[in-house]
Design a protein around this motif. Structure first.
Motif, short mmCIF file in Angstrom:
data_model
loop_
_atom_site.label_atom_id
_atom_site.label_comp_id
_atom_site.label_asym_id
_atom_site.label_seq_id
_atom_site.Cartn_x
_atom_site.Cartn_y
_atom_site.Cartn_z
N VAL A 215 70.42 4.97 20.55
CA VAL A 215 69.07 5.23 21.05
C VAL A 215 69.06 4.97 22.56
N LYS A 216 68.63 5.97 23.31
CA LYS A 216 68.56 5.82 24.76
C LYS A 216 67.27 5.14 25.21
N ALA A 217 66.20 5.27 24.41
CA ALA A 217 64.93 4.65 24.76
C ALA A 217 64.05 4.54 23.52
N ILE A 218 63.20 3.52 23.52
CA ILE A 218 62.16 3.40 22.50
C ILE A 218 60.89 4.01 23.08
N GLY A 219 60.31 4.97 22.39
CA GLY A 219 59.07 5.62 22.83
C GLY A 219 57.89 5.17 22.00
N LEU A 220 56.79 4.83 22.64
CA LEU A 220 55.60 4.39 21.93
C LEU A 220 54.43 5.31 22.21
N ASP A 221 53.83 5.79 21.13
CA ASP A 221 52.59 6.56 21.22
C ASP A 221 51.47 5.66 20.73
N ASN A 222 50.70 5.12 21.66
CA ASN A 222 49.62 4.18 21.34
C ASN A 222 48.25 4.82 21.46
N GLU B 76 73.28 1.21 18.73
CA GLU B 76 73.25 1.02 20.19
C GLU B 76 71.86 1.39 20.71
N VAL B 77 71.25 0.49 21.45
CA VAL B 77 69.90 0.74 21.99
C VAL B 77 69.87 0.34 23.46
N PHE C 76 66.04 -5.54 16.46
CA PHE C 76 66.35 -5.36 15.04
C PHE C 76 67.29 -4.17 14.82
N LEU C 77 67.15 -3.13 15.63
CA LEU C 77 68.08 -2.00 15.54
C LEU C 77 69.49 -2.43 15.93
N ARG C 78 69.60 -3.21 16.99
CA ARG C 78 70.92 -3.69 17.41
C ARG C 78 71.55 -4.56 16.33
N ALA C 79 70.73 -5.34 15.64
CA ALA C 79 71.25 -6.18 14.55
C ALA C 79 71.86 -5.35 13.43
N ILE D 46 62.52 -1.70 8.52
CA ILE D 46 62.52 -0.43 9.25
C ILE D 46 63.90 -0.15 9.84
N ALA D 47 64.47 -1.17 10.49
CA ALA D 47 65.78 -0.99 11.12
C ALA D 47 66.85 -0.63 10.09
#
Length: 392
Positions: free
Chosen positions: A121-128, A224-225, A217-220, A109-110
């Motif tokens: 990315v300023k924030a990870i948002g989750l819709d659960n 920038e997260v 994984f995005l940082r890898a 995915i990353a």
């Protein structure tokens, strides 16, 4: 001389006969058990209290697997959708309940998000919202063992974490999985060595861990997260990226049946109920979905299912009903593990419960069978009974 030879032969043969049905003899002395064997055409070969409703334990997973395969098909692949809110620079993830978002999938995915131009990315948002908040299905324990992992709409690595401590330092026990703040905090309780634990009874722990791992994984990938995590509904934005899992449903079910993965079974049944009733999955809908679907298909009465994994001790199913299910499961019989030579089956184990259901393969014919014992019995008794039945 011929008579002496005959007597010598009897000395070798008689003990074999006297022990041939040892496991079945032990079974016959049980007070709360049932057994049935069908031939390849569905006719009953042997039945002992086959209509008795009993706690099926993890043979419940046969029902969950059948419902999932009937609904989606063996080649189905689960999808997870990502949304990019440009003004706030929040990467939103709509939880689909995919039970197989392991580290390797998150790495894919990353890489895909990097290729689509994601840089900061300023924030990870989750819709659960697919699952009811704070959900834990009946029978789920409070231990930190992996088999007590709770379900969540967004879940990484079956909501478990493999950690180790060497010379006082906490490390990830998997080379493919980065260490996150939450996994590091769990590792502090380990004196030394390696351990796999679930993410905790509170589903929010698993959800936060998913976001932390996704960020790692995005940082890898050089993205920038920021560490911020937000929860809510995805914004009114077009889909930025859709991830299709590399595992088919058939592959997921095969692994679930082999290793009896409670987490996967409950994820599947929750997804099925949510898709059917078009609302957040919850315990009442799980029971309603399973009982209505199975009753409609098999005209069953006097049975109960509270979860898809078989953890609930309130579940009830008879050996006869299990073989009804196995008759319908024939198109997917290849997904069952071979637990003894010529015996392909699913085991079930709880305290005071030992069960086994599947097929005896004789001369190329697959004969459904079910053994359910709601008593304290030797661990291998069910296997020994199956072996004896296969030799008849």
């Amino acid at each position: 001389m011929r008579r002496i030879s005959y007597l010598i032969c009897l000395l070798f043969i008689l003990p074999a006969f006297s022990h041939a049905d040892e496991a079945l003899t032990a079974f016959s002395k049980l007070n709360n058990a049932g057994l049935i064997v069908l031939d390849s055409n569905g006719r009953t070969i042997r039945a002992d209290h086959a209509d008795r409703p009993l706690i099926p334990a993890s043979t419940t997973k046969l029902a969950t697997a059948w419902l999932a395969l009937m609904h989606w098909g063996e080649e189905h692949r689960f999808r997870t959708r990502f949304y990019w809110d440009e003004p706030t620079r929040v990467l939103w993830i709509k939880g689909s309940g995919d039970p197989y978002l392991v580290s390797e999938e998150l790495a894919r995915i990353a890489r895909s998000l990097k290729q689509k131009g994601l840089q900061q990315v300023k924030a990870i948002g989750l819709d659960n919202s697919l699952f009811q908040t704070g959900l834990a299905l009946p029978g789920t324990g409070t231990t930190n063992n992996p088999y007590d992992a709770v379900p969540t709409a967004t879940a990484a690595n079956f909501n478990t974490i493999a950690i180790k401590k060497i010379n006082g330092k906490v490390l990830s026990a998997e080379p493919q999985t980065p260490l996150t703040p939450y996994s590091k905090s769990l590792g502090r309780s380990i004196n030394s060595g390696e351990l796999r634990v679930n993410t905790g009874r509170n589903p929010s722990n698993a959800e936060n861990y998913f976001a932390e791992l996704m960020a790692a994984f995005l940082r890898a990938q050089g993205i920038e997260v920021d560490p911020q995590i937000v929860f809510g509904k995805v914004p009114n934005q077009p889909v930025f990226y859709t991830h299709t899992n590399s595992k088919t449903l058939g592959e997921i079910v095969r692994t679930m049946l082999k290793y009896s993965t409670n987490f996967v079974a409950n994820q599947l049944i929750l997804m099925l109920s949510s898709e059917t009733y078009q609302r957040p999955a919850n315990t009442a809908d799980v029971q309603r979905y399973m009982e209505e679907s199975l009753s409609r298909q098999f005209a069953w009465e006097n049975f109960t299912f509270e979860d898809g994994a078989g953890l609930s001790r309130n579940n009830r199913l008879s050996p006869q009903q299990l073989t009804d299910l196995l008759q319908a499961f024939r198109p997917w019989k290849h997904l069952l593990p071979e637990i003894e030579p010529g015996v392909y089956a699913k085991t079930g184990t709880l305290t005071g419960v030992s069960s086994l259901a599947g097929y005896l393969v004789k001369r190329g014919e697959w004969q459904p069978f079910a053994i359910v014992m709601n008593e304290n019995v030797p661990y291998q008794l069910r296997n020994r009974i199956a072996r004896e039945l296969s030799l008849r």
